[in-house]
Structure formats: C-alpha cells, structure tokens
Write a protein that holds these residues in place. Structure first.
Motif, PDB file in Angstrom:
ATOM      1  N   THR A 135     -22.383 -10.193  16.404  1.00  0.00           N
ATOM      2  CA  THR A 135     -22.503 -10.978  15.706  1.00  0.00           C
ATOM      3  C   THR A 135     -24.486 -10.960  14.744  1.00  0.00           C
ATOM      4  OG1 THR A 135     -22.577 -12.735  17.058  1.00  0.00           O
ATOM      5  CG2 THR A 135     -20.156 -11.471  16.335  1.00  0.00           C
ATOM      6  N   ASP A 136     -25.193 -10.770  15.761  1.00  0.00           N
ATOM      7  CA  ASP A 136     -26.584 -10.740  15.157  1.00  0.00           C
ATOM      8  C   ASP A 136     -27.039 -10.261  14.168  1.00  0.00           C
ATOM      9  OD1 ASP A 136     -27.231 -13.135  17.066  1.00  0.00           O
ATOM     10  OD2 ASP A 136     -28.480 -11.796  17.853  1.00  0.00           O
ATOM     11  N   ILE A 137     -25.853  -9.727  12.996  1.00  0.00           N
ATOM     12  CA  ILE A 137     -26.198  -9.094  11.448  1.00  0.00           C
ATOM     13  C   ILE A 137     -26.208 -10.185  11.009  1.00  0.00           C
ATOM     14  CG2 ILE A 137     -25.724  -6.641  12.822  1.00  0.00           C
ATOM     15  CD1 ILE A 137     -22.380  -7.311  10.967  1.00  0.00           C
ATOM     16  N   PHE A 138     -25.797 -11.565  10.912  1.00  0.00           N
ATOM     17  CA  PHE A 138     -25.753 -12.609   9.868  1.00  0.00           C
ATOM     18  C   PHE A 138     -26.770 -13.738  10.181  1.00  0.00           C
ATOM     19  CE2 PHE A 138     -21.557 -11.126   9.598  1.00  0.00           C
ATOM     20  CZ  PHE A 138     -21.621 -11.194   7.988  1.00  0.00           C
ATOM     21  N   PHE A 139     -27.289 -14.512   9.195  1.00  0.00           N
ATOM     22  CA  PHE A 139     -28.315 -15.465   9.772  1.00  0.00           C
ATOM     23  C   PHE A 139     -27.638 -16.956   9.475  1.00  0.00           C
ATOM     24  CE2 PHE A 139     -30.903 -19.102   7.953  1.00  0.00           C
ATOM     25  CZ  PHE A 139     -31.553 -19.570   9.253  1.00  0.00           C
ATOM     26  N   GLU A 140     -26.863 -17.708   9.995  1.00  0.00           N
ATOM     27  CA  GLU A 140     -26.345 -18.969   9.841  1.00  0.00           C
ATOM     28  C   GLU A 140     -27.125 -20.225   9.848  1.00  0.00           C
ATOM     29  OE1 GLU A 140     -24.665 -17.995  14.016  1.00  0.00           O
ATOM     30  OE2 GLU A 140     -23.283 -16.402  13.382  1.00  0.00           O
ATOM     31  N   TYR A 141     -26.650 -20.819   8.868  1.00  0.00           N
ATOM     32  CA  TYR A 141     -27.318 -22.307   8.978  1.00  0.00           C
ATOM     33  C   TYR A 141     -26.444 -23.140   8.700  1.00  0.00           C
ATOM     34  CZ  TYR A 141     -26.996 -20.240   4.297  1.00  0.00           C
ATOM     35  OH  TYR A 141     -26.149 -19.968   2.674  1.00  0.00           O
ATOM     36  N   TYR A 142     -27.512 -24.927   8.572  1.00  0.00           N
ATOM     37  CA  TYR A 142     -26.067 -25.461   7.888  1.00  0.00           C
ATOM     38  C   TYR A 142     -26.004 -26.335   6.403  1.00  0.00           C
ATOM     39  CZ  TYR A 142     -23.506 -25.451  12.111  1.00  0.00           C
ATOM     40  OH  TYR A 142     -22.642 -24.821  13.286  1.00  0.00           O
ATOM     41  N   ILE A 143     -25.334 -26.731   6.055  1.00  0.00           N
ATOM     42  CA  ILE A 143     -26.346 -27.472   4.178  1.00  0.00           C
ATOM     43  C   ILE A 143     -25.294 -28.324   4.416  1.00  0.00           C
ATOM     44  CG2 ILE A 143     -26.238 -27.165   1.869  1.00  0.00           C
ATOM     45  CD1 ILE A 143     -26.761 -24.039   2.069  1.00  0.00           C
ATOM     46  N   LYS A 144     -25.717 -29.814   4.227  1.00  0.00           N
ATOM     47  CA  LYS A 144     -24.474 -30.784   4.617  1.00  0.00           C
ATOM     48  C   LYS A 144     -23.522 -31.295   5.255  1.00  0.00           C
ATOM     49  CE  LYS A 144     -26.172 -31.279  -0.874  1.00  0.00           C
ATOM     50  NZ  LYS A 144     -25.719 -32.377  -1.929  1.00  0.00           N
ATOM     51  N   GLY A 145     -24.069 -30.765   6.054  1.00  0.00           N
ATOM     52  CA  GLY A 145     -22.534 -30.562   7.356  1.00  0.00           C
ATOM     53  C   GLY A 145     -21.538 -29.420   7.117  1.00  0.00           C
ATOM     54  N   SER A 146     -21.481 -28.101   6.356  1.00  0.00           N
ATOM     55  CA  SER A 146     -21.171 -27.168   6.530  1.00  0.00           C
ATOM     56  C   SER A 146     -22.110 -26.130   6.968  1.00  0.00           C
ATOM     57  CB  SER A 146     -20.867 -27.704   4.710  1.00  0.00           C
ATOM     58  OG  SER A 146     -19.933 -27.860   4.371  1.00  0.00           O
ATOM     59  N   TYR A 147     -21.253 -25.088   7.636  1.00  0.00           N
ATOM     60  CA  TYR A 147     -21.837 -24.112   7.639  1.00  0.00           C
ATOM     61  C   TYR A 147     -21.716 -22.745   7.327  1.00  0.00           C
ATOM     62  CZ  TYR A 147     -20.995 -19.042  11.053  1.00  0.00           C
ATOM     63  OH  TYR A 147     -21.657 -18.682  11.012  1.00  0.00           O
TER      64      TYR A 147
END
Length: 244
Positions: A135-147
């Motif tokens: 699953t490491d083909i994506f960069f994952e992050y959060y904005i205002k508590g949303s994924y």
C-alpha cells in the motif's frame, strides 16, 4: 524505515518484544526505530504533540491492555476517535482474552496473549509488512482531522512553508497543504525516488529535467534551489541514480 512503538509496563515483556523486533528487522535488512513507553499517559502526551497529527509516524504499536491510569484501551480509543488515525497498526497484548470484544471498535491489527511467543510476534510483523509494502504507493496525510492520500507517482515535489507542507503534483486539483515538517515527510517516502535538495524542498527524481550546480528545473518549468549544504550529496545521488 519502520517505526515501532512498545507501551508495556513489564520491563521483561518490553525487552522481549524489542529484542524479537531487532533480530527480525536485522535479518530482513530493514531499518527500524523503536520507541519504548512504560506508561499509557506518557505515550498519550507523545501522541498529543501538535505536530504529530499530520501523518502516522508510528507504523506499529504494541500496547498492553492493562496499563495503569490510562489503559491500552484508553490510548487506542484516543488514536482512533480523537486523532482520527486509522494508519497505526495496533497490536494489543494481554494476560486475558476477555478483552477481545472490548477492542473490536478500536480495530486493532491483532491481539496477543501472554506469555508472548517469538513466532507470534514475527507472524504479526510479516503480515503488517506485507500490507505496508503493498500500500506504499500513496502518501497519506491529515487536514483538520480528516484523512487523505495522494498517489506518490503524481507528486512532483514537497515544499515547506513555515509550519505547513505543500504537495505539488501533476494534477493541479491534487495540490494540497497540510501541517507538518519536510523532515518527517522524508522518513516515509522512498529515498531512491525523493531527494532532499534544500531544507524546504523534497523533489521526485524522475521529474527533474535539468540540473546545475545550485538548482534543479522540474517538468513544470519551476526552478528549485539546491542549498549549499546539500550540493555535494545531491550531485552524488544524481550521478548514482543515472548510472543505475
């Protein structure tokens, strides 16, 4: 780099888990960073850092259900319901299987009964690594508590601006900004693909169209500076990548 945290008030059990992980990752030639906590409240304070929420810095959390004051269940609820973090793979440890149903809503990856066995810990690590590498083909992050997540292949570069990081992609609609640090982003992307050319720029190698001593030109036509401190390492890395 695999980031693993252990939260266990029994020093022997904690050392057993840590030793098993170190031998496993050494055998697999995987870099690992292990954090150890003996109290749930200490781990809570770490998780509550203001710069933590932007990304899952912890890949795997081994945690005892029966910690004093703040239990492992309390910490798990905080991770899932307050931080809204579904990326940390939580592995619970307990003396009793009576906790199994209580943990259902926390969505743990696994549940291990004491006394722990090396083969069980290794099995969990194998399963998580297989999942992670697939699953490491994506960069994952959060904005205002949303994924959110964006395909790594679409990212041209990351740019730091104060306390925020800009994601610049091939698709303008995917350009985003989130609270975080370039140094933390660098830890979760493949160093063979992304180069730190400046304290504020992390660029994807394949989108570089021209290179000079002190700057790079990206496919967008943008010129990105190479800091004096990074010039030698960037030059050597680019030469190595071209040869490969």
């Amino acid at each position: 780099m695999l980031n693993i945290t252990i939260c266990e008030n029994d020093i022997f059990t904690c050392s057993f888990i840590e030793d098993t992980i170190l031998k496993y990752t050494n055998r697999k030639n995987i870099k690992v960073d292990i954090g150890v906590f003996y109290k749930g409240e200490t781990l809570y304070k770490y998780l509550n850092k203001t710069d933590y929420n932007y990304i899952s810095y912890i890949d795997i959390l081994f945690i005892d259900t029966e910690l004093k004051e703040l239990s492992g269940i309390d910490v798990g609820n905080y991770i899932r319901n307050e931080l809204k973090n579904e990326l940390i793979q939580i592995v619970y440890i307990s003396n009793s299987d009576s906790y199994a149903m209580k943990l259902f809503k926390i969505r743990p990856f696994d549940f291990l009964l004491k006394p722990l066995k090396k083969c069980e810990i290794i099995e969990v690590l194998d399963k998580i690594l297989n999942l992670k590498f697939n699953t490491d083909i994506f960069f994952e992050y959060y904005i205002k508590g949303s994924y959110f997540k964006v395909a790594l292949d679409n990212i041209i570069y990351f740019k730091s601006e104060g306390k925020k990081v800009n994601i610049v992609t091939k698709k303008l609609e995917e350009n985003k900004q989130f609270y975080g640090k370039i140094s933390n982003v660098q830890k979760v992307v493949n160093p063979q693909n992304f180069l730190l050319v400046h304290k504020s720029f992390l660029v994807q190698y394949k989108y570089i169209v021209n290179y000079t001593y002190n700057s790079l030109e990206m496919i967008t036509g943008e010129i990105i500076p190479i800091s004096q401190a990074n010039r030698k390492s960037v030059r050597l890395t680019l030469q190595s990548l071209r040869q490969n």
